[in-house]
Design a protein around this motif. Sequence first.
Motif, PDB file in Angstrom:
ATOM      1  N   LEU A  43       8.316   4.634   2.707  1.00 62.06           N
ATOM      2  CA  LEU A  43       7.002   5.244   2.912  1.00 62.06           C
ATOM      3  C   LEU A  43       7.144   6.741   3.131  1.00 62.06           C
ATOM      4  O   LEU A  43       6.384   7.548   2.574  1.00 62.06           O
ATOM      5  CB  LEU A  43       6.335   4.644   4.149  1.00 62.06           C
ATOM      6  CG  LEU A  43       5.315   3.541   4.008  1.00 62.06           C
ATOM      7  CD1 LEU A  43       4.767   3.156   5.377  1.00 62.06           C
ATOM      8  CD2 LEU A  43       4.191   3.977   3.091  1.00 62.06           C
ATOM      9  N   ASN A  82       2.182   6.627   9.750  1.00 54.64           N
ATOM     10  CA  ASN A  82       1.619   5.437  10.396  1.00 54.64           C
ATOM     11  C   ASN A  82       2.047   5.460  11.857  1.00 54.64           C
ATOM     12  O   ASN A  82       3.220   5.280  12.188  1.00 54.64           O
ATOM     13  CB  ASN A  82       2.135   4.181   9.688  1.00 54.64           C
ATOM     14  CG  ASN A  82       1.516   2.911  10.250  1.00 54.64           C
ATOM     15  OD1 ASN A  82       1.508   2.711  11.459  1.00 54.64           O
ATOM     16  ND2 ASN A  82       1.008   2.067   9.378  1.00 54.64           N
ATOM     17  N   PRO A 127      -6.483   0.484   9.711  1.00 54.50           N
ATOM     18  CA  PRO A 127      -5.655   0.534   8.501  1.00 54.50           C
ATOM     19  C   PRO A 127      -4.171   0.673   8.800  1.00 54.50           C
ATOM     20  O   PRO A 127      -3.337   0.068   8.125  1.00 54.50           O
ATOM     21  CB  PRO A 127      -6.185   1.781   7.775  1.00 54.50           C
ATOM     22  CG  PRO A 127      -7.596   1.904   8.215  1.00 54.50           C
ATOM     23  CD  PRO A 127      -7.604   1.428   9.647  1.00 54.50           C
ATOM     24  N   GLU A 128      -3.853   1.453   9.836  1.00 52.57           N
ATOM     25  CA  GLU A 128      -2.432   1.604  10.174  1.00 52.57           C
ATOM     26  C   GLU A 128      -1.831   0.288  10.658  1.00 52.57           C
ATOM     27  O   GLU A 128      -0.713  -0.084  10.284  1.00 52.57           O
ATOM     28  CB  GLU A 128      -2.269   2.673  11.256  1.00 52.57           C
ATOM     29  CG  GLU A 128      -2.350   4.083  10.720  1.00 52.57           C
ATOM     30  CD  GLU A 128      -2.455   5.115  11.833  1.00 52.57           C
ATOM     31  OE1 GLU A 128      -1.610   6.012  11.875  1.00 52.57           O
ATOM     32  OE2 GLU A 128      -3.391   5.032  12.660  1.00 52.57           O
ATOM     33  N   GLN A 142      -1.387  -1.943   7.691  1.00 52.17           N
ATOM     34  CA  GLN A 142      -0.248  -1.505   6.877  1.00 52.17           C
ATOM     35  C   GLN A 142       1.076  -1.916   7.514  1.00 52.17           C
ATOM     36  O   GLN A 142       2.007  -2.354   6.833  1.00 52.17           O
ATOM     37  CB  GLN A 142      -0.281   0.010   6.687  1.00 52.17           C
ATOM     38  CG  GLN A 142       0.826   0.517   5.762  1.00 52.17           C
ATOM     39  CD  GLN A 142       0.925   2.030   5.778  1.00 52.17           C
ATOM     40  OE1 GLN A 142       0.743   2.665   6.819  1.00 52.17           O
ATOM     41  NE2 GLN A 142       1.210   2.591   4.626  1.00 52.17           N
ATOM     42  N   HIS A 152      -2.328  -8.123   2.248  1.00 52.07           N
ATOM     43  CA  HIS A 152      -3.042  -7.107   1.475  1.00 52.07           C
ATOM     44  C   HIS A 152      -4.515  -7.457   1.369  1.00 52.07           C
ATOM     45  O   HIS A 152      -5.391  -6.617   1.609  1.00 52.07           O
ATOM     46  CB  HIS A 152      -2.434  -7.002   0.067  1.00 52.07           C
ATOM     47  CG  HIS A 152      -1.653  -5.755  -0.127  1.00 52.07           C
ATOM     48  ND1 HIS A 152      -2.241  -4.515  -0.249  1.00 52.07           N
ATOM     49  CD2 HIS A 152      -0.323  -5.543  -0.200  1.00 52.07           C
ATOM     50  CE1 HIS A 152      -1.300  -3.605  -0.402  1.00 52.07           C
ATOM     51  NE2 HIS A 152      -0.113  -4.193  -0.370  1.00 52.07           N
ATOM     52  N   ARG A 202      -6.186  -7.149   4.747  1.00 52.30           N
ATOM     53  CA  ARG A 202      -6.411  -5.753   5.114  1.00 52.30           C
ATOM     54  C   ARG A 202      -7.697  -5.238   4.483  1.00 52.30           C
ATOM     55  O   ARG A 202      -8.545  -4.633   5.150  1.00 52.30           O
ATOM     56  CB  ARG A 202      -5.251  -4.873   4.656  1.00 52.30           C
ATOM     57  CG  ARG A 202      -5.457  -3.409   5.003  1.00 52.30           C
ATOM     58  CD  ARG A 202      -4.423  -2.514   4.392  1.00 52.30           C
ATOM     59  NE  ARG A 202      -4.503  -2.514   2.933  1.00 52.30           N
ATOM     60  CZ  ARG A 202      -3.749  -1.761   2.150  1.00 52.30           C
ATOM     61  NH1 ARG A 202      -2.825  -0.967   2.680  1.00 52.30           N
ATOM     62  NH2 ARG A 202      -3.870  -1.810   0.848  1.00 52.30           N
TER      63      ARG A 202
END
Lengths: 243, 243
Positions: A117, A164, B101-102, B105, B224, B227
């Motif tokens: 990442l 992140n 979102p973090e 992820q 995925h 999310r």
Amino acid sequence: MPTFTPIKQVKASDEVYNQLKEAILTEQYKAGDKLPSERELIEMFQVSRTVVREAIKVLEANSFVEIKQGSTGGAFVRHITFERLSNACFDLFMSGKMSLPEIAQARILIEPAAAKLAVRNCTDADLDKIKQIVESEHTLSGENDDMVYNRSHLHYLIAELTGNRFLEAIIKSLAILVREVTKDLQPSFHPDKVHPAGMHDELLRAFLDRNDEAVFKAMHDHLHEFRDRLIAAEENFRTHYSK
Amino acid sequence: MPTFTPIKQVKASDEVYNQLKEAILTEQYKAGDKLPSERELIEMFQVSRTVVREAIKVLEANSFVEIKQGSTGGAFVRHITFERLSNACFDLFMSGKMSLPEIAQARILIEPAAAKLAVRNCTDADLDKIKQIVESEHTLSGENDDMVYNRSHLHYLIAELTGNRFLEAIIKSLAILVREVTKDLQPSFHPDKVHPAGMHDELLRAFLDRNDEAVFKAMHDHLHEFRDRLIAAEENFRTHYSK
DNA sequence: ATATGTCAAATGTATAACATTTAAAAAAGG
DNA sequence: CCTTTTTTAAATGTTATACATTTGACATAT
């Protein structure tokens, strides 16, 4: 039969704690701000000083405020960081609820993907920083703890480059944990034996190439080797300093 | 010139805290044991009750003990769990230091690899449990929070099957965080819309085949999709309940 | 100016008294 | 004898007050 809900007698100090915490989380008190003095809080909450003090003490334990003494003292709101998370990890380790091999394995699982990442996000300036850090690892020499700290700089930077903040917190916590344990193991193993200079060279090359798969592999291999060295060091420590 | 070291006046309550914590970590007090009563601690440490109480209060804040009132009450040593770590994550999220979102992820990065570990470790009995859990997801229906809890069971089990207590703690903390947030989002989105039944079916098949690569992919795809649904739900929440 | 002393405001500690909670023991009632 | 109620004791929870310590700001003297 009517349905009743159980009464929960919350302790006064917990109530004060919750309200103050809420005020901090909603930024009614921002980082750097001083909470009202004990005397003022007594007035505001209409409770005794003991209650106020216990609430503030817990706020401090949870890293929300820093208490300073003196005429300009008080409870100052801190920036919320991953420190609390890191401390929790440390105590879990200290209590034997996590072993060094488990920590090392977790790093192997997380950091290669994180580095992948990072390489996607990093700018040229970031690459320069990485280069500087790896070079400084070669020049720095000495017996002291500086080297141990130096070795974790790169992992810190990569953690930040993921963009992140959760991963950043986890990776840094792991790095801190390993760093502290390494310091304990020093008597039997010079840090250079656990993490010799040059271990990050392959990783640096992969970053400079901006080759994310190569970065993944380099980090993976590095952490594998480091894990084996760490476990050996711990083994050596146990046999020499058995308690 | 002689070298002096700065004096650090540690507060009495911190000193008491440290000694008690050390005693718990070294299992001089084991889980379930009762710490000496306040009165006894006053004798042992030769300090005031205020000091003793603040120390114990901090022990409680850090999940080392549970304080019970009454004649058989006292400070009882708890099993050290990942709860403190989880709470730290929660507050970081609440303070806006981590976004949804973090979190999502991070799960995508960690859990597929963890599931791969799990499938290698799991016994036939474990497979049965996984099957039962996924099947219960289809039969259970209702508006209440039970469903939200039900959806995280599988992730819990997989976390345990990794055999790595650090990963277990992280994965569970993430699952709890997502679960609590999902509950908040409920007004606008029925939990079944965020995580409908059947989302784990592909994962189950891969487990039953003991195909670790397929497990990795199934978990990856699942997270995925989840999310995306979660982010959509949050978006919807913000627009309908803007504050 | 620079060092020193004084002061005030804040947190830290000690002590004593009373309130509340809780479970176990004792007493009452059938 | 068993069940219910009351009492009791031991622990934490809360309040109140006094004093100790720390620390920066201000005043003062040299």
